[in-house]
Design an enzyme around this catalytic site. Structure first.
Site, mmCIF file in Angstrom:
data_model
loop_
_atom_site.group_PDB
_atom_site.id
_atom_site.type_symbol
_atom_site.label_atom_id
_atom_site.label_comp_id
_atom_site.label_asym_id
_atom_site.label_seq_id
_atom_site.Cartn_x
_atom_site.Cartn_y
_atom_site.Cartn_z
ATOM 1 N N GLU A 1 96.842 28.982 53.998
ATOM 2 C CA GLU A 1 97.070 28.722 52.580
ATOM 3 C C GLU A 1 96.187 29.599 51.699
ATOM 4 O OE1 GLU A 1 96.440 24.429 52.139
ATOM 5 O OE2 GLU A 1 96.926 24.231 54.258
ATOM 6 N N HIS B 1 100.595 26.526 49.691
ATOM 7 C CA HIS B 1 100.307 25.843 50.962
ATOM 8 C C HIS B 1 101.363 26.226 52.007
ATOM 9 C CE1 HIS B 1 99.697 22.521 53.727
ATOM 10 N NE2 HIS B 1 98.932 21.826 52.917
HETATM 11 C C1 BG6 Z 1 95.902 20.785 53.945
HETATM 12 C C2 BG6 Z 1 94.658 19.937 53.933
HETATM 13 O O1 BG6 Z 1 95.808 21.738 52.931
HETATM 14 O O2 BG6 Z 1 97.043 19.963 53.678
HETATM 15 C C3 BG6 Z 1 94.802 18.825 54.959
HETATM 16 O O3 BG6 Z 1 93.531 20.743 54.210
HETATM 17 C C4 BG6 Z 1 96.041 18.019 54.678
HETATM 18 O O4 BG6 Z 1 93.648 17.998 54.906
HETATM 19 C C5 BG6 Z 1 97.253 18.951 54.645
HETATM 20 O O5 BG6 Z 1 96.210 17.038 55.685
HETATM 21 C C6 BG6 Z 1 98.565 18.249 54.307
HETATM 22 O O6 BG6 Z 1 98.443 17.550 53.112
HETATM 23 P P1 BG6 Z 1 99.614 16.638 52.585
HETATM 24 O O7 BG6 Z 1 99.113 15.986 51.332
HETATM 25 O O8 BG6 Z 1 100.785 17.535 52.305
HETATM 26 O O9 BG6 Z 1 99.914 15.662 53.690
#
Ligand code: BG6
Length: 300
Positions: free
Chosen positions: A272, A170
């Site tokens: 990502e 991510h």
């Molecule tokens: C992204 C998702 O991968 O991660 C989003 O598509 C999400 O929907 C974002 O808000 C952040 O996620 P997190 O759990 O780290 O707040």
């Protein structure tokens, strides 16, 4: 506590190119540095916090509001999302799985004759909080600092039943002004839009002028973040993934997230390398099998 762990890791694996230190939140961390640049990782989550090729401004973005607290995700860098992407399919736990909120082990540090430095970290079911009731597995994340930052996540099914998972590397990228960038490489791809909850086809390069949270389907090619203000292009290649997520929370969602500064959406974009079930990209390993997800990040 972290000090003793850091000393032990330094004794066992430290080298001219790899130095262990007590990182933010007193979490054990490692800095890789060589002629190609530098990168910092937390052992917690096997989380890459920074990547800076020599002579460049940082390529990865980290929130000034990030919590560095065991049990909580880190906001920025490269969270390892596994074994689920997005909300827990069983509705019990937080998003993006337990790998990013577990303490990993350092398995080795090495140097190649070409001057690249690598570290490998591992996680198995016995390292994970029992509340998650994990199936047997082994993850191995290898990060190599060379002319690119290569992140390879190997998943081993060490159990006797099939292992089905989803996830993502991510990556949060550091940009000068998110509204001035373009993300290239996804034009013509189908997407699932999680903001307006509909499907669509990406007509052109992605421009960020509002909240974006899209899963692009059947994508295995290279993406580029074109940053005219920093005057650089970040190249993102991948393997073992046919879904790509592009995310910027923009104004309202930034305000809703406690670990994200209200104005920070101006300086980041996530691209990502994912395995997203809704895009038909969940993975299943039979007992004894291995799967791999890789992302290769460089500056052109
Ligand atoms: C992204 C998702 O991968 O991660 C989003 O598509 C999400 O929907 C974002 O808000 C952040 O996620 P997190 O759990 O780290 O707040």
């Amino acid at each position: 506590m972290a000090c003793a762990i850091v000393e032990e890791l330094q004794k066992q694996y430290g080298s001219e190119n790899a130095a262990f230190f007590s990182g933010p939140g007193n979490l054990p961390a490692l800095k890789l540095a060589n002629a190609f640049g530098s990168a910092e990782l937390l052992i917690y989550g096997a989380h890459i916090m920074s990547y800076q090729p020599a002579g460049q401004v940082p390529v990865l973005w980290m929130s000034e509001k990030s919590m560095f607290t065991a049990g909580e995700p880190v906001r920025g860098g490269v969270p390892v999302c596994w074994p689920w992407f997005g909300p827990d399919p069983n509705g019990k736990f937080g998003g993006h799985g337990y790998a990013r909120v577990s303490m990993w082990h350092v398995a080795g540090v090495s140097q190649t004759p070409a001057g690249e430095t690598s570290v490998s970290l591992t996680l198995t079911e016995s390292d994970v909080d029992a509340k998650f009731a994990p199936q047997p597995f082994k993850l191995e994340l290898t990060v190599t600092l060379g002319s690119a930052l290569v992140i390879a996540l190997k998943v081993y099914n060490t159990g006797t039943e099939n292992l089905t998972y989803s996830g993502a590397l991510h990556s949060y990228f550091n940009v000068a002004d998110s509204s001035a960038i373009k993300v290239e490489g996804l034009a013509g791809c189908d997407y699932l839009d999680k903001v307006v909850n509909c499907d669509g086809v990406q007509e052109d390069d992605i421009v960020i002028d509002r909240e974006i949270d899209r899963v692009y389907c059947r994508t295995s090619g290279i993406c580029r973040v074109i940053d005219p203000v920093f005057g650089r292009v970040i190249k993102i290649a991948k393997a073992g993934s046919t879904s790509t997520v592009v995310w910027n929370p923009w104004i309202d969602k930034s305000k809703r997230m406690p670990d994200f500064g209200d104005e920070e959406y101006h300086t980041m974009v996530c691209v990502e390398a994912a395995n997203v079930p809704a895009a038909g990209d969940a993975r299943t390993l039979v007992p004894g099998a291995m799967g791999e997800l890789r992302q290769m990040i460089s500056v052109e």
